[in-house]
Design a protein around this motif. Structure first.
Motif: not given
Lengths: 372, 372
Positions: A147-152, A156, A173, A199
């Motif tokens: 996932a690129t979304d940092e919420s979980r 990532t 993801n 990353k």
């Protein structure tokens, strides 16, 4: 400090270390590259606290010492210098650093070197080696699925699950999972599970890239990991948290297996997704029947696209829809002429595998559409 | 409408016409490309009212007719089609257009063709021909000197000043002027001055680019200009207003002439401007003395850069400063090994010329610095 080194080597070292230098630093000093001249080499350091990189190169040292120069400028200046060699010396009187090559010279301001957070080597409890080509293949085959979304945060990163026989690397993801495993000779009784930020893994493609397979020495603590490779040393933070049990996600068996030519399928998918990708959900429909797949998409604002290609179907036909991105991504990671697309039901998890590499599996959840 | 044409030709035609299709159209219909099938060709049209482009290509016409398709999608779809030929036919029943090539087919929604502002040929009072290579050289040598700021529209265009013997093209942003002239056989008594938007001239580099010198037929009215070239027809608006008298801007003589190797000077300037360009005014100092130029810049936040190169000075030495961009830009337009940099005083206009091409002149105002 006063040193002379080869321009080409210095440019490469700066380029490597720059990957750890943040473009928007929390503190000004982190925009700098720390350079230490010692014995017959110079050591460059850069860090943003998430990742730290050290790179050592040979140099003729006239006077030992340390300096910190703005990373971005240092790179641009050294890269464009006219000569084959570069001389760097600091001038304590005006706190500047003179960089000279043939007729060109720069005087850059020396940043406060006592403010730079000098990187100390990591002493991990778990230590093992991995060849760079195997590690880069692990990254290529999994990191895209994060996932690129940092919420979980756990999604990532890529899980590395190391036992005494295997290394497994997995990324998900929650809509898809990519997994690869490899036998290793890991001499320890400790099984470990760590999550490395994707990353940072993606930067490794450009760092650990020698063509001759070369060992990377890896060392872990509970929250950090280090990689030692040729003249480069990298430390990364680890992501804390519980990674989902990947074994439960992979279906034990499938009713339908389709053998597909990768390039043909990829070209068709690229075309059909021209229509779907400006829609809200980027949905593509696949109709597998009679050794043909009809790939189509439909966007009320633009129109429709449709393409058929020949495939080899074992088992019952199926109509199924996916987010186009989830299929396009994995095709880029596949390095075989053909791949196997496997299904049970239109609304249950499907998989993509390579016949020649049983160690890799990709699992993807279909999309429910109006017509189902 | 039902036609078949070569994919490669269609892609080129769409690419050409797309240069007139706005990415943010004032009206939805302007995002479309109008296609008319007639006799044995199809004609593509695109316009944003500032510039209009028509491109004709050969096609097999089964049924004549007209359609309008979204330009961006049409380009992406046709570009990726698998076959050598493309079939396009419209379907009146659902107002769609079917595009087919081998196993791929798209149904794009047909836009309202009666809303499209069809482009009519311009009937100008002034008509003349120019070879494409001469015209493109005019653009290369001048258009970079225009202003990009729209507050004074005449400076965002290039003046074309046509008399019975000469064409002069000139551009200025009030800090610099670039000018080139050429003898032409222009058969008319009317002298005219027109200002063509630089934004549109810069597109011409990619449109009028055949390698064999080819005539462009040019026609002007008081506020529009048209260009007819091979299978392409372009109409542009003209900029209204009074262009400054360029003859008054060019100094009659200079005290100092410096003959400089372009590549050496350009490399040095690129390096020294690494330091100046993050400053507020991008200022570079030049000290011409004893057949050497010392190029330097100084930025209190970063440091200093300095470089010397050998040059050939006729006349007294001089210290002078310029906005680096104004020198870097013109060097890109110069296609000779050497150029002449000419000066009078540190605060009066300087010029850059080519010894082998007396028809080109660049005039640039220096910058006043603290040390003067």
């Amino acid at each position: 400090m006063k040193i002379t080194c080869e321009k080409k080597e210095l440019v490469q070292a700066i380029q490597t270390v720059l990957k750890a230098v943040p473009s928007r630093p929390q503190m000004p000093i982190l925009s700098g590259i720390y350079i230490k001249a010692h014995q017959n080499y110079i050591e460059l350091q850069g860090t943003d606290y998430e990742i730290s990189i050290i790179c050592k190169i040979k140099a003729i040292i006239e006077t030992e010492g340390t300096i910190v120069l703005p990373g971005k400028y240092l790179y641009e200046v050294v890269r464009t210098l006219p000569g084959e060699y570069v001389e760097i010396k600091n001038n304590d009187s005006d706190n500047s650093v003179n960089i000279r090559s043939n007729s060109a010279q720069f005087n850059l301001l020396n940043m406060q070197e006592n403010e730079f957070p000098i990187i100390e080597p990591l002493k991990g409890q778990i230590n093992f080696n991995l060849k760079n080509d195997i590690f880069l293949n692990f990254i290529k085959k999994t990191s895209f699925a994060c996932a690129t979304d940092e919420s979980r945060p756990v999604f990532t990163g890529c899980l590395m699950d190391i036992t005494d026989k295997n290394i497994v690397m997995a990324a998900t993801n929650m809509h898809r999972l990519a997994l690869i495993k490899e036998n290793i000779n890991y001499i320890s009784d400790n099984n470990i599970k760590i999550i490395i930020p994707a990353k940072i893994l993606n930067e490794f493609t450009h760092i650990f890239n020698s063509e001759i397979p070369t060992d990377i020495q890896i060392s872990c603590t509970h929250n950090k990991i280090s990689f030692s490779y040729e003249n480069i040393y990298v430390i990364s933070r680890l992501i804390e948290g519980q990674f989902p049990d990947y074994n439960r996600v992979i279906p034990k068996e499938f009713k339908t297996h389709v053998n597909i030519n990768k390039n043909e399928f990829q070209s068709a998918l690229d075309r059909v997704s021209l229509i779907s990708r400006s829609g809200d959900y980027n949905i593509i429909h696949f109709e597998f029947v009679d050794n043909i797949v009809r790939i189509s998409s439909d966007n009320p604002n633009i129109g429709k696209a449709e393409e058929t290609i020949n495939v080899d179907i074992e088992g019952p036909g199926i109509n199924i829809s996916f987010n186009a991105k989830y299929i396009i991504d994995v095709l880029k990671a596949i390095d075989a002429e053909n791949f196997i697309f496997s299904f049970n039901q239109p609304l249950t998890t499907a998989s993509i595998t390579q016949r020649d590499n049983k160690n890799f599996v990709y699992v993807v959840t279909p999309v429910r559409t109006k017509t189902m």
